[in-house]
Design a protein around this motif. Sequence first.
Motif, PDB file in Angstrom:
ATOM      1  N   TYR A 183       0.835  -1.205   0.000  1.00 21.84           N
ATOM      2  CA  TYR A 183       0.000   0.000   0.000  1.00 21.84           C
ATOM      3  C   TYR A 183       0.864   1.247   0.000  1.00 21.84           C
ATOM      4  N   ALA A 184       1.861   1.241   0.884  1.00 18.59           N
ATOM      5  CA  ALA A 184       2.714   2.423   0.993  1.00 18.59           C
ATOM      6  C   ALA A 184       3.405   2.662  -0.343  1.00 18.59           C
ATOM      7  N   LEU A 233       0.894   4.040  -2.996  1.00 19.24           N
ATOM      8  CA  LEU A 233       0.525   5.431  -2.758  1.00 19.24           C
ATOM      9  C   LEU A 233       1.687   6.363  -3.046  1.00 19.24           C
ATOM     10  N   LEU A 234       2.869   5.937  -2.624  1.00 23.54           N
ATOM     11  CA  LEU A 234       4.051   6.749  -2.847  1.00 23.54           C
ATOM     12  C   LEU A 234       4.268   6.933  -4.348  1.00 23.54           C
ATOM     13  N   PHE A 237      -7.997  17.064  -4.324  1.00 24.38           N
ATOM     14  CA  PHE A 237      -7.698  15.738  -3.768  1.00 24.38           C
ATOM     15  C   PHE A 237      -7.677  15.741  -2.251  1.00 24.38           C
ATOM     16  N   TRP A 251      -4.714  11.558   4.783  1.00 22.32           N
ATOM     17  CA  TRP A 251      -3.422  11.922   4.183  1.00 22.32           C
ATOM     18  C   TRP A 251      -2.341  11.993   5.240  1.00 22.32           C
ATOM     19  N   VAL A 293      -1.405   8.460   6.013  1.00 17.89           N
ATOM     20  CA  VAL A 293      -0.678   7.863   4.888  1.00 17.89           C
ATOM     21  C   VAL A 293       0.758   8.392   4.877  1.00 17.89           C
ATOM     22  N   ILE A 318       4.099   6.117   5.416  1.00 18.14           N
ATOM     23  CA  ILE A 318       5.166   6.010   4.415  1.00 18.14           C
ATOM     24  C   ILE A 318       6.513   6.373   5.041  1.00 18.14           C
ATOM     25  N   MET A 343      -5.095   3.167   4.124  1.00 15.96           N
ATOM     26  CA  MET A 343      -4.303   3.088   2.892  1.00 15.96           C
ATOM     27  C   MET A 343      -5.132   2.442   1.794  1.00 15.96           C
ATOM     28  N   THR A 379      -7.671   4.935   0.506  1.00 17.58           N
ATOM     29  CA  THR A 379      -7.084   5.976  -0.338  1.00 17.58           C
ATOM     30  C   THR A 379      -6.770   5.438  -1.733  1.00 17.58           C
TER      31      THR A 379
END
Lengths: 445, 500, 511
Positions: B407-408, B411-412, C362, C379, C382, C386, C418, C421
């Motif tokens: 997922y990371a 999205l990244l 967004f 966000w 997320v 990350i 996640m 999104t």
Amino acid sequence: MHVVVIGAGEVGTSIASSLASDHEVVVVDVDPERAEQLKYELDVLTIAGDGTTSDIQTAAEVGRADMVIACTDNDQTNLVACGTAKTLGDGFTIARVKSTDFLQTWNRSEGAFGVDFMVCTDLQTAENIVRVIGLPAAIDVDPFAGGLVQMAEFEVDEESPVAGQTVLEADRYESLTFVGLFRDGEMTIPRGDTGIEAGDRAVVVGSPESVQGFATDVAPETTPGRADEIVVVGGSEIGYQTARLLEEIDFEPRLIERDADRARWLAENLPNTVVMEHDATDTEFLAREHVDEADVVVTALRSDEKNLLISVLAKRLGVDRVIAVVDSPDYVTVFEEIGIDIAINPRTVTAEEITRFTYESVAENIAVLENDQAEVLELELTDGCGLVGRPISEIVAETDARFVIGAITRDHEIVTPRGDTVLRPGDHVILLVETDSVSAITSMA
Amino acid sequence: MSTTIRVGWRASVGLTGDVLAALPVPLALPLLIALYYGESPLPFLAAIAVSLALGAAFRSVQDPEQNLGPREAFLAVAMIWFLVAAVGAIPFTVAGVGTVAHPVNAMFEAMSGLTTTGATVLRDFSLHSRSIMMWRQVIQWLGGLGILILATAVLSELGVGGAQLMETESQTEDVNKLTPKISQTAQLIWGIYFGLTGLAVVVYFLLGLAVDPQMGLYNAVAHAFTSVATAGFSPEPLSVGAFHPLIQWAVVPFMVIGSTSFVLIYFAINGEPMRLLKNEEFHFYLGAMATLATIVAVGLFLDPNTTFGAEGTVRHAVFNVVSIVTTTGYASTDYVQWAPAAKHMLFMGMFIGGMVGSTTCSIKSLRWLVAMKSFKRNLFTAVHPEAVRPVRISGKTVDEDAIRDIYAYLLLSLVIFFLLAIVIVVDAERADARVDEFEALGAAATTFLNIGPAFGDAGPYGTFATFPMTTRAVMIVLMWVGRIEIVPVLVLLTKTFWTS
Amino acid sequence: MSWGVNWKASVGLLGVGIKYLAVTLLVPLIVALAYGEDIWVFLVSMALVAALGFAVERVDPDPDLGPREALLFVSLAWLAAAVLGTIPYMLAGYGTASTVAHPVNALFESMSGFTTTGATVLGNISTDQHSHALLMWRQLTQWLGGMGIIVLMIAILPEVAVNGAQLMDSEAPGPELQKLTPKIAETARALWLIYFGFTVLLAALLYSLHLLGMAPNMDLYNAVAHGFSTLPTGGFSPQADSIGYFSAAVQWVVIPFMVVAGVNFALFWHVLRGEAEVMLENAEFRVYAGALAVITAVLAILLFRGAAPPIELGGTTQGVAGNSVRQAAFQVGSLMNSTGFATADFAQWDAHAQIFLLFVMFIGGSAGSTGGGVKIVRWIIVAKAIRRELFTSAHPDVVQPVRLGGNVVDEDAIRGIMSFTLLYIALFALSAVFIALDTTRVGIQLSVLESISASLATIGNIGPGFGRLGPFGSYLFFPNTSKLLMIFLMWIGRLEIVPVLAIFISGIDTR
């Protein structure tokens, strides 16, 4: 004094042996053999049985006891024993606990569970470790008012930046007070313009943060700064408490724990600690995470053997200071002999704390300085006492007693004493008193 | 002491030095071609000299005491990809012909080659010598080889990127246990890569003899180098569209194989083809290509502006969809001329990518597959809150941490892609080079996901030289970041990487 | 075939809700009376809705909802509201040239209203063609949808309150439900009261501007109408020029209310109880406020340097600082929180500014606000997750939870966020492609920015897009298939995807 000690483990035995010479001590233990054995080792009366029952407590004459110390290995047993004791008499009760949860409950309302004083073994040990880490330059450090206030004595050496400054210049901290200065064995009560010279010993009282800050001023080389790497090995309760206390004084320690669930729990509860989930005996891991470059390594695993192994490993990798938690008091010397800088035994720490407590009379907590020239006392002020309701400057002017008020805590908040501060009932006052004046002060309180 | 560097950078530099010192070997091939065709050998001699000198200098820094941990490996991977591209750019600048004489363009071309992207800044292909054109092909082949080593041996050790999933993927307990030694495994994989390249040379050359004289030995070798590597450079300005339809059909399977897991190919060769055929990622990957190709074919068929005939329509649809999904970047025709619907489909295809453990780039099928299954699981647990349901791929449970990683990563990637598109538009406007939004999105996807051609001016028969210099510099960085799966570069930017 | 869901319970409870929907039609009825317009449209609508409500209620007179039934109920409730909301449009438009007489258009308009999207297919927005009453109904649908029709039902209907927490969780925007009081009905009532209070305050302020002579066009009707669509981050306006029709003073007054609408309403509840620090220390609120300020500043600079065409509705911005700041603040406030009002035709701005606004779309409002979009808290999480991945890839043994404002975020929640999104982005991208293909099919060429914004503006419940879908444009020209997809997107966008999709999944998977 008639003292009843419940639980004859290492802590109980140690307490009993240090009290036995001056006091009338009764030791209760569930194990008849242990009780029988102790009868011959120490000059105490022993009773075999469950120390939580009123029958056994009556047999131990708790009703007329001045002090009841419950120090078995089980928290609940100790609490119930104290509760029972309160139904039989009004002796001062001391309970040893491991769980900090009980300590929190007790701190919130003192006297809960019928306990008058609570000693948390793991927390006490962790506090000890943190003090040793944080103030290597201090000759003596003691906590007051439940850790809100610290008293520390420093030796000012030639290189120290503080040497040559006046007290006013050296005291850059809001909540720090200089209470005493020893020069050539003579105590003076410092004033703002008193100069500090190399070779002096300075006694300060203040919040742990300000004492830490002052330690850095006195000895910038040896006192750890925030950037210093501290690695705690083992996420036991002691390891957790150590990391938590280090976080409180702005360190960002690293903590190594092997168990995944425990590591997760630790990581959630220690926001400023980097928690790693790995076996700390893996040398490759230690090298990868550069544990060799750490300034301090604390080993707090549950097994002495592993602590020993990791301590030796860390020393070999080149760590400056290694502090080991040693569960068995017999090993303390072994650890220190093979080069571990400091070995700390939780039971000894607890026993010392409880024993220290038994010396006290009016004062809740004392520390004796420089061959008994002066004492630092903590007094809890009651409604009718002579110190209440007046500004400090007035009290000082009235008496001949030589003393300095270092700190006041009011409702668990630290208050910096000033000349016009008015003392109130319920305040805890931490003050340095010349030994000659102690009785004068305690009689006023 | 927060300022001390706690990374064993000397070990990383040393490893980079080893790789640089080995570069003269691939550089020898264009050198020989230069000598054979009587062209100037100077560009390659210069590059050989620089790589030897840099290699020696880097190796002298090496500290045998330091061992290569995960952090050192990240640093080494990032450095190797960047510096090999830099050395690879030397022949272009030294030759000094055409657009690539400019250092930034030379670096773009070399990075595009090494990362098997295939986006070019060349304008006029005829200006360049045969040896320089062959170097473009060789560097792509090297890039394909490099990524295989990275994917099979290095990244799986680090637990980064798609590689950590190879264990699930290949249905073995551990990729490294194909054979007892990592080096042996790597050799097996390279063996397959060499073998496939050789096979492609033979097939292309024989077909060339049979149907198309333009596909001589030079072109056969040149295209073999870039089809299995899913790279996309071609010495022909019309790419594979320059050749006979039969040859175009022949290129398709090599592109498909290049994007198939080499570990599974190894099993297939060794008598266990079911591992490949029953693999869910393989199904997903083939299915995605088939679906997109069908839609594109129908779209082309219905579009009155494109007249390819029945075979031509199918061929162009299949070829270009396969080329995009496998991230090769060849083209059989200028699809920029197609209807928007077909172009949209190709654009979507850019994000899919081939299988993990191959030479493919982009996001990779496995990640999408895991993400889709995990979505489905989420919906399921919304209805049955107490259900415990692991995500399975080909019958094997996927670790929850791996799902989070995926997922990371997704999205990244999407965020970086989107930001890059914005940079392209803004920068183009600053430099008064009008780039429309679709072109910008296409160019961002194609460089960051290492595909090759985009749309508009940057289409398969176009050039990236139309973008402003600053945009191209940003693209160089993103090709680099995208190829080594983002994380190795991004961690270098975090403070804790260096200090704790 | 067994559905694995006790659908009768969901439908039965739905009937209860439908009955009360009839009551809300009183508002346009009163407007119609006041303006002397045709009242039959609304009388007939009320009768139809009420009759349907009483009928459906009988399916299950004593409904008992489990988690599956709750998801079904919430999904159906929104669909039903949108479908029934079409009746006045179709009745009023019957036999006239009105575009919303067509059922698909009517459903689009109604769904756009209830989901507070604000995308319109009303060809000619003016009281010349549509009655005051009908346009007020359009505003009212937004207001009803804003705080959530389920929350409203929980607040006033004891039958619904029984399963309240479950229902509210499915409807509430954002990853988790905050229960403010022990009783869920009280929480719902508190939220609606705050919402109602802000609406009244805005309408009163606007009308007093009119009385003070600072807003000649803002009569009582317009004041109420805009109160109804600002707080729910709706975006409909009975004026074709949206807020641009009104004076600068009106625009300045609307800006703070749009900002308020994007804040978690639970925070206001804390503020009202005298705990203002809860709001100030809220991590999401801080990021929200910071993002608004930074984005507004950047856009204002772009406008000041000439990103907008010289002659603009609401004043030239190039070189005029006041106009630049006002236009920037208004557009950012409107698009980030998914309101969709406009004071300038940003579809005419240059590519810089447009791409920038697309980026803003967004972001979304805060969780627990009336705003749409991905939501800021997601966000934040997320980004933190990350960062954590990067950290752990260099330190593989480190265990590091993700924290939000000091609290640890559960790993399952992180995965859920996640996946949400990503699903959001994937649905948005697929829909953009579908819309592009579908319009090509009927011979309309959309630019990429148009197809992207059509998809984003509907799934994010924003409203206007770019190009022909700009703030003064219309969605009318899309083919019906695209409109139906957009209706679907608005529906699942408002309910945050999972409830609706989960129902589809459980329809197939009955285990």
